[in-house]
Motif scaffolding. Structure first.
Motif, short mmCIF file in Angstrom:
data_model
loop_
_atom_site.label_atom_id
_atom_site.label_comp_id
_atom_site.label_asym_id
_atom_site.label_seq_id
_atom_site.Cartn_x
_atom_site.Cartn_y
_atom_site.Cartn_z
N SER A 1 67.94 71.50 -1.79
CA SER A 1 67.89 72.82 -2.44
C SER A 1 67.89 73.98 -1.44
O SER A 1 67.76 75.13 -1.83
N ARG A 2 68.00 73.64 -0.14
CA ARG A 2 68.00 74.69 0.87
C ARG A 2 69.17 75.63 0.68
O ARG A 2 70.30 75.20 0.42
N GLN A 3 68.95 76.93 0.81
CA GLN A 3 69.99 77.93 0.60
C GLN A 3 70.80 78.14 1.89
O GLN A 3 70.39 77.77 2.97
N GLY B 1 69.78 77.81 19.95
CA GLY B 1 68.42 77.27 19.90
C GLY B 1 67.63 77.63 18.65
O GLY B 1 67.81 78.67 18.05
N GLY B 2 66.77 76.72 18.25
CA GLY B 2 65.74 77.02 17.27
C GLY B 2 66.15 77.00 15.81
O GLY B 2 65.28 76.98 14.94
N ARG B 3 67.43 77.01 15.49
CA ARG B 3 67.86 77.06 14.09
C ARG B 3 67.89 75.66 13.49
O ARG B 3 68.38 74.71 14.11
N ASP B 4 67.35 75.54 12.29
CA ASP B 4 67.36 74.26 11.58
C ASP B 4 68.66 74.17 10.78
O ASP B 4 68.73 74.59 9.63
N ILE B 5 69.69 73.61 11.39
CA ILE B 5 71.01 73.51 10.77
C ILE B 5 71.41 72.05 10.71
O ILE B 5 71.31 71.32 11.71
N CYS B 6 71.88 71.60 9.55
CA CYS B 6 72.37 70.24 9.42
C CYS B 6 73.77 70.16 10.01
O CYS B 6 74.66 70.92 9.61
N VAL B 7 73.97 69.26 10.96
CA VAL B 7 75.26 69.15 11.66
C VAL B 7 75.79 67.73 11.50
O VAL B 7 75.10 66.76 11.85
N ILE B 8 77.01 67.62 11.00
CA ILE B 8 77.68 66.33 10.85
C ILE B 8 78.99 66.39 11.62
O ILE B 8 79.75 67.36 11.48
N ALA B 9 79.25 65.40 12.45
CA ALA B 9 80.44 65.39 13.31
C ALA B 9 81.12 64.03 13.25
O ALA B 9 80.60 63.07 12.67
N HIS B 10 82.29 63.97 13.87
CA HIS B 10 83.06 62.73 13.95
C HIS B 10 83.12 62.21 15.39
O HIS B 10 83.17 63.00 16.33
N LEU C 1 73.00 80.45 7.96
CA LEU C 1 73.85 79.27 8.00
C LEU C 1 73.01 78.00 7.85
O LEU C 1 72.04 77.79 8.57
N ALA C 2 73.41 77.15 6.89
CA ALA C 2 72.61 75.95 6.61
C ALA C 2 73.19 74.69 7.23
O ALA C 2 72.45 73.76 7.55
N GLY C 3 74.52 74.64 7.37
CA GLY C 3 75.12 73.41 7.87
C GLY C 3 76.45 73.64 8.56
O GLY C 3 77.10 74.67 8.35
N ILE C 4 76.83 72.68 9.39
CA ILE C 4 78.14 72.71 10.06
C ILE C 4 78.75 71.32 9.96
O ILE C 4 78.09 70.32 10.29
N SER D 1 81.48 70.13 -3.87
CA SER D 1 81.59 70.78 -5.18
C SER D 1 80.92 69.96 -6.28
O SER D 1 80.58 70.50 -7.34
N ALA D 2 80.73 68.66 -6.04
CA ALA D 2 80.09 67.80 -7.03
C ALA D 2 78.56 67.82 -6.94
O ALA D 2 77.88 67.22 -7.77
N MET D 3 78.03 68.50 -5.93
CA MET D 3 76.58 68.57 -5.77
C MET D 3 75.95 69.44 -6.87
O MET D 3 76.58 70.37 -7.36
N PRO D 4 74.71 69.14 -7.26
CA PRO D 4 74.06 69.90 -8.35
C PRO D 4 73.98 71.40 -8.07
O PRO D 4 74.15 72.21 -8.98
N ALA D 5 73.72 71.77 -6.81
CA ALA D 5 73.60 73.19 -6.47
C ALA D 5 74.87 73.66 -5.78
O ALA D 5 75.33 73.04 -4.82
N ALA D 6 75.46 74.75 -6.29
CA ALA D 6 76.67 75.31 -5.69
C ALA D 6 76.33 75.87 -4.31
O ALA D 6 75.24 76.41 -4.09
N ARG D 7 77.27 75.73 -3.39
CA ARG D 7 77.04 76.21 -2.03
C ARG D 7 78.32 76.79 -1.46
O ARG D 7 79.40 76.22 -1.63
N ALA D 8 78.22 77.92 -0.79
CA ALA D 8 79.40 78.55 -0.20
C ALA D 8 79.86 77.77 1.03
O ALA D 8 79.04 77.36 1.86
N ILE D 9 81.18 77.55 1.11
CA ILE D 9 81.79 76.93 2.29
C ILE D 9 82.61 78.01 2.98
O ILE D 9 83.53 78.60 2.37
#
Length: 354
Positions: free
Chosen positions: A185-187, A270-279, A249-252, A214-222
């Motif tokens: 639910s993080r914005q 530094g210091g920002r709690d951001i979810c990061v997913i990479a390949h 910014l919540a994720g990358i 887009s299928a997630m319960p909460a809409a989120r801007a990309i």
């Protein structure tokens, strides 16, 4: 017992030399004799073992891999795997070579394909750029009877013989599903860092990612896609600007190979709690997983891909079927807690026995 060339010769009443000429399409056989041999082949149900025939002739298969040059750890890993396979290629009657071209340069890739065609190689494997000149070059390879494998990034419909790589839409969906679950639910919006949208794998990963988000319960801007050209300096600049201009910014999601620049920008900020997913699990992404800068890495096995491409090209050159299950490339999901042993621990990630 399988019928042999001796059985064909006996049934047709001809010599072994005549059977060999017919099987190999060589001249010097009268039409009526050729017809008699072909009738014997059909009656006996003879199926030629092309691989064994080529072994008897000591046929060598020259195969060329066309890869992007530059600072892309995964591509350099692919190149290393090709060169490693090349050290053992003589025993397998293959001769492997690597040609590198500027990343995302369609004209250079098409020229490299044409050069391989001119050398009459037995097969071509290439990381494809989605551009008309590349499609045309693949068509020329097909007209020349040269098997063509797309590697990592596909061009379905181009006439290529086979694709070796992960399902990139599924990989993007996996990233999107994980991102949505990690953020909950993080914005805040999510940024996407790509190399170039001119390669199909990046476009397919984005497609899958957007569908899952887009299928997630909460809409989120990309946010609009940032194209870093898989260049660490440009990727650093793009991510640093994004971090400065988007305070919530919540994720990358990094779907290309600009991870060195991404990691440097995140470390500098530094210091920002951001979810990061990479390949791709490389030395840089492994270290970032261990320190918590990156949360998830989706990985494909470079060694399996090279071995698979060689097997497919050999099979196509021989007119033999491809074993689909053997050539399916697995997508691995790594977090900090399930990292495999590193190279300094006598084991390389993704070096399975496929």
């Amino acid at each position: 017992m399988r019928p042999t060339v001796h059985d064909i010769a006996d049934k047709a009443g001809v010599s072994l030399a005549t059977v060999d000429r017919v099987l190999n399409g060589r001249p010097g056989v009268r039409g009526v004799t050729r017809a008699r041999v072909e009738a014997a082949i059909a009656a006996l149900g003879y199926v030629r073992d092309v691989a064994a025939a080529n072994l008897a002739k000591s046929r060598v298969y020259p195969l060329v891999f066309i890869l992007p040059e530059g600072d892309n750890p995964f591509m350099r890993g692919l190149e290393a795997e090709v060169r490693r396979a090349g050290r053992h290629s003589a025993a397998e009657r293959t001769r492997l070579s690597v040609v590198t071209v500027p990343a995302f340069d369609a004209a250079a890739l098409a020229a490299a394909i044409d050069a391989a065609i001119a050398e009459a190689v037995s097969g071509i494997a290439a990381v494809a750029v989605d551009a008309p000149e590349v499609w045309a070059a693949i068509g020329r390879a097909r007209q020349a009877g040269i098997p063509f494998v797309t590697l990592v990034s596909d061009l379905e419909g181009s006439g290529r013989d086979h694709f070796v790589g992960v399902d990139n839409i599924a990989a993007g969906r996996t990233a999107g599903s994980l991102m949505g679950r990690f953020l909950g639910s993080r914005q805040g919006p999510v940024a996407v860092l790509a190399g170039s949208m001119r390669v199909r794998d990046h476009g397919e990963r984005l497609e899958g990612f957007l569908a899952a988000m887009s299928a997630m319960p909460a809409a989120r801007a990309i946010l609009p896609v940032l194209e870093g050209q898989d260049d660490p300096d440009l990727s650093f600049s793009l991510i640093a600007d994004c971090l400065a201009s988007v305070p919530d910014l919540a994720g990358i999601y990094s779907l290309g190979a600009g991870n060195r620049g991404l990691i440097a920008a995140l470390a500098a900020h530094g210091g920002r709690d951001i979810c990061v997913i990479a390949h791709e699990l490389t030395a840089d992404t492994r270290a970032a997983l261990e320190t918590g800068i990156i949360d998830v890495v989706l990985n494909q096995d470079a060694g399996h891909e090279v071995r698979s491409a060689i097997r497919v090209l050999r099979a196509k050159a021989d007119g033999l079927p491809v074993i689909a299950a053997q050539e399916r490339i697995r997508l691995d999901i790594f977090i900090k807690d399930n990292l495999p042993a590193g190279p300094d621990e006598d084991e390389q990630p993704g070096k399975g026995g496929n």
